[in-house]
Design a protein around this motif. Structure first.
Motif, PDB file in Angstrom:
ATOM      1  N   PHE A  13       0.834  -1.025   0.109  1.00  0.00           N
ATOM      2  CA  PHE A  13      -0.014   0.028   0.073  1.00  0.00           C
ATOM      3  C   PHE A  13       0.854   1.356   0.006  1.00  0.00           C
ATOM      4  O   PHE A  13       1.738   1.621   1.011  1.00  0.00           O
ATOM      5  CB  PHE A  13      -0.922  -0.012   1.272  1.00  0.00           C
ATOM      6  N   VAL A  18       3.124  -4.903   2.736  1.00  0.00           N
ATOM      7  CA  VAL A  18       1.965  -5.387   3.600  1.00  0.00           C
ATOM      8  C   VAL A  18       2.072  -7.027   3.495  1.00  0.00           C
ATOM      9  O   VAL A  18       1.978  -7.787   4.508  1.00  0.00           O
ATOM     10  CB  VAL A  18       0.552  -5.286   3.612  1.00  0.00           C
ATOM     11  N   GLY A  39      -3.393  -7.357  11.919  1.00  0.00           N
ATOM     12  CA  GLY A  39      -2.532  -6.004  11.181  1.00  0.00           C
ATOM     13  C   GLY A  39      -1.414  -6.949  10.468  1.00  0.00           C
ATOM     14  O   GLY A  39      -0.595  -6.400   9.863  1.00  0.00           O
ATOM     15  N   CYS A  40      -1.356  -8.388  10.673  1.00  0.00           N
ATOM     16  CA  CYS A  40      -0.475  -9.110   9.823  1.00  0.00           C
ATOM     17  C   CYS A  40      -0.419  -9.127   8.242  1.00  0.00           C
ATOM     18  O   CYS A  40       0.292  -9.810   7.691  1.00  0.00           O
ATOM     19  CB  CYS A  40      -0.215 -10.363  10.573  1.00  0.00           C
ATOM     20  N   GLY A  41      -1.897  -8.960   8.009  1.00  0.00           N
ATOM     21  CA  GLY A  41      -1.941  -8.798   6.493  1.00  0.00           C
ATOM     22  C   GLY A  41      -2.973 -10.084   5.979  1.00  0.00           C
ATOM     23  O   GLY A  41      -3.167 -10.124   4.808  1.00  0.00           O
ATOM     24  N   LYS A  42      -3.692 -10.718   6.991  1.00  0.00           N
ATOM     25  CA  LYS A  42      -4.687 -11.830   6.717  1.00  0.00           C
ATOM     26  C   LYS A  42      -5.795 -11.121   5.943  1.00  0.00           C
ATOM     27  O   LYS A  42      -5.846 -11.931   4.812  1.00  0.00           O
ATOM     28  CB  LYS A  42      -5.157 -12.389   7.953  1.00  0.00           C
ATOM     29  N   SER A  43      -6.439 -10.109   6.166  1.00  0.00           N
ATOM     30  CA  SER A  43      -7.614  -9.747   5.345  1.00  0.00           C
ATOM     31  C   SER A  43      -7.098  -9.275   4.028  1.00  0.00           C
ATOM     32  O   SER A  43      -7.597  -9.752   3.008  1.00  0.00           O
ATOM     33  CB  SER A  43      -8.271  -8.676   5.903  1.00  0.00           C
ATOM     34  N   THR A  44      -5.886  -8.790   4.123  1.00  0.00           N
ATOM     35  CA  THR A  44      -5.497  -8.530   2.654  1.00  0.00           C
ATOM     36  C   THR A  44      -5.205  -9.505   1.724  1.00  0.00           C
ATOM     37  O   THR A  44      -5.490  -9.660   0.483  1.00  0.00           O
ATOM     38  CB  THR A  44      -3.982  -7.447   2.828  1.00  0.00           C
TER      39      THR A  44
HETATM   40  N1  LIG Z   1      -6.227   0.195   1.900  1.00  0.00           N
HETATM   41  C1  LIG Z   1      -4.999   0.169   2.605  1.00  0.00           C
HETATM   42  N2  LIG Z   1      -4.297   1.079   2.729  1.00  0.00           N
HETATM   43  C2  LIG Z   1      -3.411   1.281   3.396  1.00  0.00           C
HETATM   44  N3  LIG Z   1      -2.913   0.314   4.114  1.00  0.00           N
HETATM   45  C3  LIG Z   1      -3.720  -0.824   4.604  1.00  0.00           C
HETATM   46  C4  LIG Z   1      -4.764  -0.785   3.807  1.00  0.00           C
HETATM   47  N4  LIG Z   1      -5.505  -1.936   3.972  1.00  0.00           N
HETATM   48  C5  LIG Z   1      -4.953  -2.568   4.975  1.00  0.00           C
HETATM   49  N5  LIG Z   1      -3.771  -1.730   5.156  1.00  0.00           N
HETATM   50  C6  LIG Z   1      -2.544  -1.998   6.391  1.00  0.00           C
HETATM   51  O1  LIG Z   1      -2.171  -3.445   5.793  1.00  0.00           O
HETATM   52  C7  LIG Z   1      -1.768  -4.102   6.985  1.00  0.00           C
HETATM   53  C8  LIG Z   1      -2.561  -5.490   7.162  1.00  0.00           C
HETATM   54  O2  LIG Z   1      -3.850  -5.123   7.258  1.00  0.00           O
HETATM   55  P1  LIG Z   1      -4.817  -6.443   7.054  1.00  0.00           P
HETATM   56  O3  LIG Z   1      -4.795  -7.235   6.057  1.00  0.00           O
HETATM   57  O4  LIG Z   1      -6.298  -5.590   7.402  1.00  0.00           O
HETATM   58  O5  LIG Z   1      -4.481  -7.097   8.446  1.00  0.00           O
HETATM   59  P2  LIG Z   1      -5.363  -8.194   9.379  1.00  0.00           P
HETATM   60  O6  LIG Z   1      -6.707  -8.587   8.554  1.00  0.00           O
HETATM   61  O7  LIG Z   1      -4.331  -9.292   9.510  1.00  0.00           O
HETATM   62  O8  LIG Z   1      -5.714  -7.703  10.699  1.00  0.00           O
HETATM   63  C9  LIG Z   1      -2.245  -3.341   8.331  1.00  0.00           C
HETATM   64  O9  LIG Z   1      -0.900  -2.899   8.745  1.00  0.00           O
HETATM   65  C10 LIG Z   1      -3.190  -2.147   7.738  1.00  0.00           C
HETATM   66  O10 LIG Z   1      -2.773  -1.040   8.161  1.00  0.00           O
END
Ligand SMILES: Nc1ncnc2c1ncn2[C@@H]1O[C@H](COP(=O)(O)OP(=O)(O)O)[C@@H](O)[C@H]1O
Ligand SMILES: [Mg+2]
Lengths: 356, 313, 279
Positions: A13, A18, A39-44
């Motif tokens: 990002f 990430v 915040g480790c990137g699972k959802s991403t």
């Molecule tokens: N659209 C975005 N823009 C910038 N940073 C993002 C965005 N979405 C997620 N992040 C960052 O990416 C990292 C991983 O997010 P996420 O995948 O939601 O983590 P998890 O689901 O493991 O809690 C986090 O540090 C978050 O701040």
């Protein structure tokens, strides 16, 4: 039902990385749980698989075909969102039918699929209600139902249990495991909750800072953590870590000395040891009273079926061990502890576990 | 509703940076086809607003009138002529006077009404409806009503003054009273806008602040001064800026009540633009006057926002 | 709404009486005009005192119905207001959705332009706009009365803000359900935005119905007048008029549609005003 193959995925990002160079194969029919802190990137990662987040690099294959170039709807995956994301203005039936209509499924087939799924999830009486008229647990089922009727090649779950209360959560865990048994579809489930991972997964993928730390069966991850991070993240209470030094060799196995001077004999070959700093990791259940390590009880946590006892060693370092639920012990009491060296782990300065 | 757009309200509240930043969250993968969603609007915006704006700025530097046609660029001559024009200078003065008369009235009366009517009682809802109701009427109806009120001898004002034994005045033909009479009509017309903005702001104040103040034995007056007003300071600035912008655009009321008279004492800038552009057909000249108005509005609004922010900081 | 009541009931009562008195002053002109509109012009020639005293008449209103132009103007106003409302809703919803929820190259830059357009008052563009319409011979048409007002960005910004508040996950779920972007907009987002549509619709309708400056310069032929312009055109020669009862009836007649609209949709009208201002 198909195998999922992630190849050198990366995601940035802006300037922040990430996901970095992540590769993994998930065999067909597996219930894979991605476990890692918030915040480790699972959802991403999940959203990248679904096509909701563009990749910065790498490829995703599903059932042998590359899917990362396809739009989300064409990938053959279904996702259950954390907030369920039901269409508020549609009834449960319409929610489940929407995706099928969009691909031109005949009406009678739609009704049949919805009826089957609704029966399996016990939501048949709710079909004509709108999401606002459902409880949290019911919405959750509807969200799962909406995924099931599409008969996707892979299911994606993004922490779907986190909005449920504790009782409902443990019940749903069992039901999800049962559902997987029944439809045998590939499932990818992300969570930060290690209990969910341990109870449902056929394979756990531990993630940290956008990297995979370890992949293995639940017991494998629990018994043989490959990194200090995994050892500390999986299991409650968290594993004890003590800085130790290797002192001698006993029949090829390393014997280490604790900060307070007492020693523990491990089952790790001496020749595998690096020269640099070592950390001993040992779980509460592998420490018992009745040994030669003196300690003083500091805090007692009674959980019912067992009791956690936090004690200080002579040098002040804290160690936690467990006992039966009704153990007689009091704060300030002096105890003598034994560490089960055969179940202890050693980690090098790089955080990796040292094994024979 | 008022002839000008209430959307101007928002310029005071939200900064451009704030607004664009929150625009960052789209869904799905970027595709140029998505631009089709905004294309129809952007085309209308371009043709109906951006091009006319550019054309207007260009026109301000041209000798261009409907009858004589285009006689080339004249630099600042239109602006020079405006400066030399006694009537234009008069309209600038009238407009500013009008803004000075109405803006404080809108802020103070609007705030007072909001404070008095900020509760759930039925009667308050009714009174709010009355104060807001007049702002849904068009300028034509409002001026029609008020010309009947101001009518010499037979008007409502004359009736009332008559019953208390005063001589009736005709504000419409009085050099002293023409502009104030228009100001009264304007405040009557759209007091509902500032009142509503203040009500919305008052409702944003968390109730526990008041509960805490009550536990501290704060008097009603102290609560107003040290909790209510500080909490809505931003809105006070917004309302003041909005009203300045709106009232600079005074037009219909003046045209329809006094026609700008008597002796130009109530002629506003917009009426000057209207007459120069659409009666005398001096397009360049009128465009230049428009730019002066635009600039004055921007300066006044920016100055006010700046003062408001300074006080806040 | 803040329910916390403080202070003595005496102050409360005094305050309420003061505000109520002010409210009476506020509606007095309207009551006066409505009352007198039912009185014969011959009586009003002599005196306008005692609005409650007979004789009463409906003649002023029947005169309006007899005069052909008022109906034509009302029809024009209805066409313009409805046309402008529909066009604004369609275009602002599309654009609002585009800005709120889709990604495309240049989106943020365009959005900044839209925001900046908020600062442009109609007076700054009315002269060149009039010239442009004259060039294409479009004055005295409905197109001229409708389209230029759609350019003002309020509606787009309102819809953008509203769409942003809808959970993106819902739309992502629809993406996974194989809905096209337009289908998501049409089947998911639009149905969810009905409250905003109502607010924007009423707001646009009122503005169009009451619009003054642009119709004044664009519609110059009496048969293209809107009600606002038509009524204004009859206000000249005011002091000498013998039919102030007729004038009053006109004011009431013309004000009625918006006042009825206001009574029914007060909540939305007020929220359009407050929503525009408080964000
Ligand atoms: N659209 C975005 N823009 C910038 N940073 C993002 C965005 N979405 C997620 N992040 C960052 O990416 C990292 C991983 O997010 P996420 O995948 O939601 O983590 P998890 O689901 O493991 O809690 C986090 O540090 C978050 O701040
Ligand atoms: Mg997450």
């Amino acid at each position: 039902m198909a195998e999922v193959s992630l190849r050198q995925l990366s995601k940035r990002f802006g300037p922040t990385q990430v996901i970095g160079d992540l590769s993994l194969d998930i065999p067909s029919g597996e219930f894979a749980v991605f476990l890692g802190p918030s915040g480790c990137g699972k959802s991403t990662l999940l959203r990248m698989i679904a096509g909701l987040e563009p990749l910065s690099g790498g490829e995703i294959h599903l059932g042998g075909a590359r899917i990362d170039i396809l739009p989300p709807g064409d990938r053959g995956v279904a996702m259950v969102f954390q907030q369920y994301a039901l269409y508020p203005h549609m009834t449960v039936r319409q929610n489940m039918a929407f995706g099928l209509r969009n691909i031109g499924t005949p009406t009678d087939e739609i009704s049949r699929k919805i009826a089957d799924a609704a029966e399996m999830l016990e939501i048949t009486p709710l079909l004509e209600r709108k999401p606002a008229q459902l409880s949290g647990g019911q919405r959750q089922r509807v969200a799962i139902g909406r995924a099931i009727v599409k008969q996707p090649r892979a299911f994606l779950f993004d922490e779907p249990l986190s909005n449920l209360d504790a009782t409902l959560r443990s019940r749903t865990r069992i039901e999800l495991a049962r559902l997987h048994q029944r439809i045998r579809s590939t499932m990818i489930f992300v969570t930060h909750d290690q209990v969910e991972a341990m109870t449902m997964a056929t394979r756990i993928v531990v993630m940290n800072r956008g990297q995979i730390e370890q992949v293995g069966t639940p017991m494998d991850v629990y018994r043989r953590p490959q990194t200090r991070f995994v050892a500390g993240f999986v299991g409650t209470p968290a594993m004890n870590f003590l800085t130790v030094a290797a002192v001698s060799d006993e029949a090829g196995f390393a014997r280490v000395s604790l900060p307070d001077g007492s020693t523990v004999t491990t089952v790790i070959p001496t020749k595998a040891l690096p020269s640099a700093a070592l950390t001993l990791g040992v779980r509460a259940e592998n420490i018992q009273p009745g040994g030669g390590i003196p300690a003083r009880v500091d805090v007692i946590e009674r959980l019912g079926e067992r009791t956690l006892i936090y004690a200080n060693l002579r040098d002040g370092s804290t160690i936690v061990y467990d006992e039966t639920g009704d153990v007689q012990v009091s704060i300030g009491e002096n105890v003598q502890l034994a560490i089960d060296g055969s179940n202890a782990h050693l980690f090098g300065a790089d955080g990796r576990a040292i094994r024979g | 509703m008022a002839p000008t757009r209430i959307c101007l309200v928002r310029t005071g509240g939200q900064s451009v940076a704030e607004a664009t930043q929150s625009a960052a969250a789209g869904i799905g993968i970027p595709r140029l086809a998505n631009a089709l969603f905004v294309l129809p609007y952007m085309l209308i915006l371009l043709v109906m607003l951006i091009i006319p704006l550019g054309l207007g700025i260009w026109l301000a530097f041209q000798d261009y009138d409907m009858l004589g046609g285009w006689n080339g660029s004249v630099g600042l001559e239109n602006f020079q002529n405006l400066l030399d024009d006694r009537i234009f200078r008069g309209t600038v003065r009238n407009t500013m006077l009008f803004v000075l008369m109405t803006t404080p009235a809108f802020v103070i009366l609007g705030l007072a009404l909001a404070l008095a009517l900020n509760d759930r009682l039925r009667r308050s809802a009714m009174l709010r409806a009355i104060f807001f109701g007049s702002s849904v009427l068009s300028v034509t109806i409002v001026t029609l009503v008020w010309r009947l009120v101001y009518l010499p001898d037979r008007g409502m004002l004359a009736n009332i003054l008559g019953t208390v034994g005063l001589h009736s005045i005709d504000p419409v033909t009085s050099e002293t009273w023409a502009l104030p009479a228009i100001a009264v009509v304007t405040v009557w017309w759209i007091i509902g806008l500032p009142m509503t903005l203040f009500l919305a702001a008052l409702q944003q104040i968390p109730a526990d602040l008041y509960e805490a103040a009550a536990l501290d034995h704060a008097s009603r007056w102290r609560t107003l001064m040290s909790i209510t007003l500080p909490s809505i300071r931003r809105t006070i600035v917004v309302v003041a800026v909005v009203e300045v912008i709106l009232q600079f655009q005074l037009f219909g009321q003046a045209l329809l009540i006094t026609g700008g008279g008597p002796n130009n004492t109530s002629r506003p800038m917009v009426q000057f633009i209207y007459e120069a552009g659409f009666r005398d057909l001096q397009l360049g000249f009128a465009a230049a006057a428009s730019q002066v108005l635009f600039a004055l509005m921007l300066i006044a609004a920016l100055a006010q926002a700046w003062v408001g922010r300074k006080r806040e900081g | 709404m803040q329910t916390y009541r403080r202070g003595s009931s005496f102050t409360d009562r005094a305050l309420f009486i003061a505000v109520a008195l002010l409210a009476i002053i506020w509606i007095a002109p309207i009551i006066w005009v409505v009352g007198l509109s039912f009185k014969p012009n011959e009586v009003l020639m002599r005196t306008t005192g005692g609005i409650a005293a007979p004789p009463f008449t409906l003649k002023n209103y029947t005169d309006i119905l007899a005069s052909s132009s008022v109906f034509g103007w009302m029809l024009n106003s209805a066409i313009v207001a409805i046309g402008q409302t529909v066009l604004t809703l369609v275009i602002a919803s599309l654009a609002g959705y585009g800005f709120a929820r889709t990604n495309f190259l240049g989106r943020n830059a365009l959005f900044v332009i839209v925001l900046a357009a908020l600062a442009v008052p109609e007076q700054a563009i009315i002269v060149p706009l009039h010239t442009m319409f004259a060039m294409f011979d479009l004055h005295n048409t409905y197109v001229a009365l409708i389209v230029p007002r759609v350019a003002f960005p309020f509606g787009v910004l309102l819809m953008t803000q509203y769409f942003r508040a809808i959970s993106p996950e819902i739309e992502e779920a629809a993406l996974l359900d194989r809905a096209s972007r337009f289908k998501i907009f049409w089947r998911i987002v639009l149905p969810l935005s009905v409250p905003a549509q109502v607010t924007l619709g009423i707001y646009t309708f009122l503005h169009a119905w009451n619009d003054y400056f642009w119709p004044l310069v664009s519609a110059t032929r009496p048969e293209m007048y809107t009600l606002t312009i038509g009524l204004a055109s009859m206000q000249t020669n005011f002091a000498q008029t013998e039919g102030i009862g007729f004038l009053m009836a006109q004011a009431v007649f013309a004000g009625l549609p918006v006042l009825i609209l206001y009574l029914f949709f007060q909540r939305y009208i007020v929220s359009a005003v407050a929503g525009g201002g408080s964000k």
